[in-house]
Scaffold this active site. Sequence first.
Site, PDB file in Angstrom:
ATOM      1  N   HIS A  31      88.567  52.393 136.669  1.00 44.68           N
ATOM      2  CA  HIS A  31      88.440  51.935 135.277  1.00 44.68           C
ATOM      3  C   HIS A  31      89.337  52.740 134.334  1.00 44.68           C
ATOM      4  O   HIS A  31      89.055  52.868 133.152  1.00 44.68           O
ATOM      5  CB  HIS A  31      86.979  51.958 134.812  1.00 44.68           C
ATOM      6  CG  HIS A  31      86.141  50.923 135.504  1.00 44.68           C
ATOM      7  ND1 HIS A  31      86.151  49.597 135.149  1.00 44.68           N
ATOM      8  CD2 HIS A  31      85.303  51.021 136.567  1.00 44.68           C
ATOM      9  CE1 HIS A  31      85.333  48.916 135.951  1.00 44.68           C
ATOM     10  NE2 HIS A  31      84.818  49.746 136.825  1.00 44.68           N
ATOM     11  N   SER A 124      91.339  41.076 147.259  1.00 48.37           N
ATOM     12  CA  SER A 124      91.906  39.899 147.927  1.00 48.37           C
ATOM     13  C   SER A 124      92.605  39.013 146.904  1.00 48.37           C
ATOM     14  O   SER A 124      93.608  38.370 147.218  1.00 48.37           O
ATOM     15  CB  SER A 124      90.819  39.119 148.667  1.00 48.37           C
ATOM     16  OG  SER A 124      89.927  38.495 147.766  1.00 48.37           O
ATOM     17  N   SER A 125      92.096  38.988 145.673  1.00 42.35           N
ATOM     18  CA  SER A 125      92.711  38.115 144.673  1.00 42.35           C
ATOM     19  C   SER A 125      94.120  38.590 144.323  1.00 42.35           C
ATOM     20  O   SER A 125      95.044  37.786 144.208  1.00 42.35           O
ATOM     21  CB  SER A 125      91.846  37.989 143.418  1.00 42.35           C
ATOM     22  OG  SER A 125      91.713  39.214 142.751  1.00 42.35           O
ATOM     23  N   ASP A 169      95.694  46.654 140.769  1.00 40.61           N
ATOM     24  CA  ASP A 169      95.536  45.896 142.011  1.00 40.61           C
ATOM     25  C   ASP A 169      96.831  45.211 142.417  1.00 40.61           C
ATOM     26  O   ASP A 169      97.274  45.293 143.563  1.00 40.61           O
ATOM     27  CB  ASP A 169      94.441  44.838 141.856  1.00 40.61           C
ATOM     28  CG  ASP A 169      93.106  45.445 141.485  1.00 40.61           C
ATOM     29  OD1 ASP A 169      92.992  46.690 141.523  1.00 40.61           O
ATOM     30  OD2 ASP A 169      92.180  44.687 141.141  1.00 40.61           O
TER      31      ASP A 169
HETATM   32  P1  ADP Z   1      88.379  40.662 145.175  1.00 36.81           P
HETATM   33  O1  ADP Z   1      89.691  40.574 144.513  1.00 36.81           O
HETATM   34  O2  ADP Z   1      87.677  41.953 144.917  1.00 36.81           O
HETATM   35  O3  ADP Z   1      88.427  40.384 146.647  1.00 36.81           O
HETATM   36  P2  ADP Z   1      87.815  38.392 143.488  1.00 36.81           P
HETATM   37  O4  ADP Z   1      86.559  37.723 143.119  1.00 36.81           O
HETATM   38  O5  ADP Z   1      88.667  38.924 142.416  1.00 36.81           O
HETATM   39  O6  ADP Z   1      87.435  39.529 144.543  1.00 36.81           O
HETATM   40  O7  ADP Z   1      88.721  37.385 144.337  1.00 36.81           O
HETATM   41  C1  ADP Z   1      88.180  36.678 145.437  1.00 36.81           C
HETATM   42  C2  ADP Z   1      88.677  35.260 145.405  1.00 36.81           C
HETATM   43  O8  ADP Z   1      90.074  35.202 145.782  1.00 36.81           O
HETATM   44  C3  ADP Z   1      87.999  34.355 146.404  1.00 36.81           C
HETATM   45  O9  ADP Z   1      86.770  33.866 145.916  1.00 36.81           O
HETATM   46  C4  ADP Z   1      89.032  33.237 146.570  1.00 36.81           C
HETATM   47  O10 ADP Z   1      88.967  32.356 145.473  1.00 36.81           O
HETATM   48  C5  ADP Z   1      90.344  34.007 146.487  1.00 36.81           C
HETATM   49  N1  ADP Z   1      90.818  34.343 147.852  1.00 36.81           N
HETATM   50  C6  ADP Z   1      90.790  35.545 148.455  1.00 36.81           C
HETATM   51  N2  ADP Z   1      91.314  35.479 149.726  1.00 36.81           N
HETATM   52  C7  ADP Z   1      91.687  34.197 149.911  1.00 36.81           C
HETATM   53  C8  ADP Z   1      92.287  33.464 150.997  1.00 36.81           C
HETATM   54  N3  ADP Z   1      92.584  34.062 152.163  1.00 36.81           N
HETATM   55  N4  ADP Z   1      92.506  32.136 150.823  1.00 36.81           N
HETATM   56  C9  ADP Z   1      92.193  31.529 149.651  1.00 36.81           C
HETATM   57  N5  ADP Z   1      91.632  32.166 148.613  1.00 36.81           N
HETATM   58  C10 ADP Z   1      91.371  33.470 148.709  1.00 36.81           C
HETATM   59 MG    MG Z   2      90.009  40.537 142.403  1.00 34.33          MG
END
Ligand code: ADP
Ligand code: MG
Length: 372
Positions: A31, A124-125, A169
């Site tokens: 943060h 992951s986003s 990120d």
């Molecule tokens: P984080 O970034 O902490 O993993 P977020 O809620 O910001 O969590 O992002 C997760 C979202 O990103 C998932 O709900 C989906 O919409 C998208 N996402 C992540 N990985 C994939 C993938 N391999 N294919 C499609 N969408 C994905």
């Molecule tokens: Mg995210």
Amino acid sequence: MDPVRTFLQTFGAPPEVMRFAPGRVNLIGEHTDYNGGYVLPCALSMGVTCLCRRREDRKLRLYSLDFPDDGIIELDASEPELGGRWTDYPAAVVRSLAVFGAPLTGGADLMFKGSVPPGSGLSSSAALEVATGMALSDAFGLGLSGSELARIGQLAENRFIGVNCGIMDQFASALGTPYNAMLLNTQTLEYSFTPIDLSRAVPVIVNSMVKHSLASSAYNDRRRECEAALSALKSRLDKPTLCAYTPEEFESIGGVIADETVYRRARHVISENDRTLKAAEALRENRLNDFGRLMNLSHASLRDDYEVSCPELDFLAETAQNAEGVFGARMTGGGFGGCTVNLVEPDRVESFVGMIRSAYLKRFGVEAKAYI
Ligand code: ADP
Ligand code: MG
């Protein structure tokens, strides 16, 4: 499943480019990235791969091997049609490209394959956004740099997805390399790498399996509280960001913040920034006990002052902090669920993972996952 073959079967022609962008774990500096401070993330070997082929028309066809609901987006549609689905992310990146002055000159077929557990604070986003940007930049010859791809991903998330995140990120995903901690100044975007000596310490991620929801109001509340803290501090000493104040300056003028909650939020941010710089120095000098102590202090500050932890993360961090062979442990990522990061002696990794998983199962009835 071979992604290239699936691409061919799905879209009827092979991909032209295939690019990978990693997720990240933040070792310390939580943060601080939207307060002009330092962060110390490390890219993961888990990430998102994007396969791409240009199209003759103005359609964007989107397909993920991990999520249902493929999508078709018209490049020229004037109204955004973002509807809370995964396809929003690549669609948002395409819009950001246009904002950055690099609009797509045609349509594309895009396919994704990911290995970052979504919604666990391992970004992951961001990996999805950066992989999309990299693949499109290559396919259309846009020549975007890593730093530009990071800013395009952040803009996508801020403006179109509606998550008001900082730059960490996407930057770690676009420019990070596994096994190297990246010290990033989020104000100037200057960065440097310090290798993690895996013969002495291994970062182990433990997933609480509690899904965070960063877009939730709590995150935006924190941002508002940080703004309130900054404007109060400015009235005594004018600085551009919260992290520009040293702990000593905060000690002497922090009293100007009337609201007790806002005061604690600022105390977290300013002390965390200081811890991050000290931790980077400790890592460079291989002082792992010092590094671990700073991780533990970071967790306490996130729990008590910033209030973004939860019982599951507290349990995981505290159990790890009391375990043999653990230098330090803390929650990582935005909070309210997700993962802890633990720095563990190499020959203790296996026993640590077994111990923490069974303790967690006993306490919460949930199988935690570990990533080494
Ligand atoms: P984080 O970034 O902490 O993993 P977020 O809620 O910001 O969590 O992002 C997760 C979202 O990103 C998932 O709900 C989906 O919409 C998208 N996402 C992540 N990985 C994939 C993938 N391999 N294919 C499609 N969408 C994905
Ligand atoms: Mg995210």
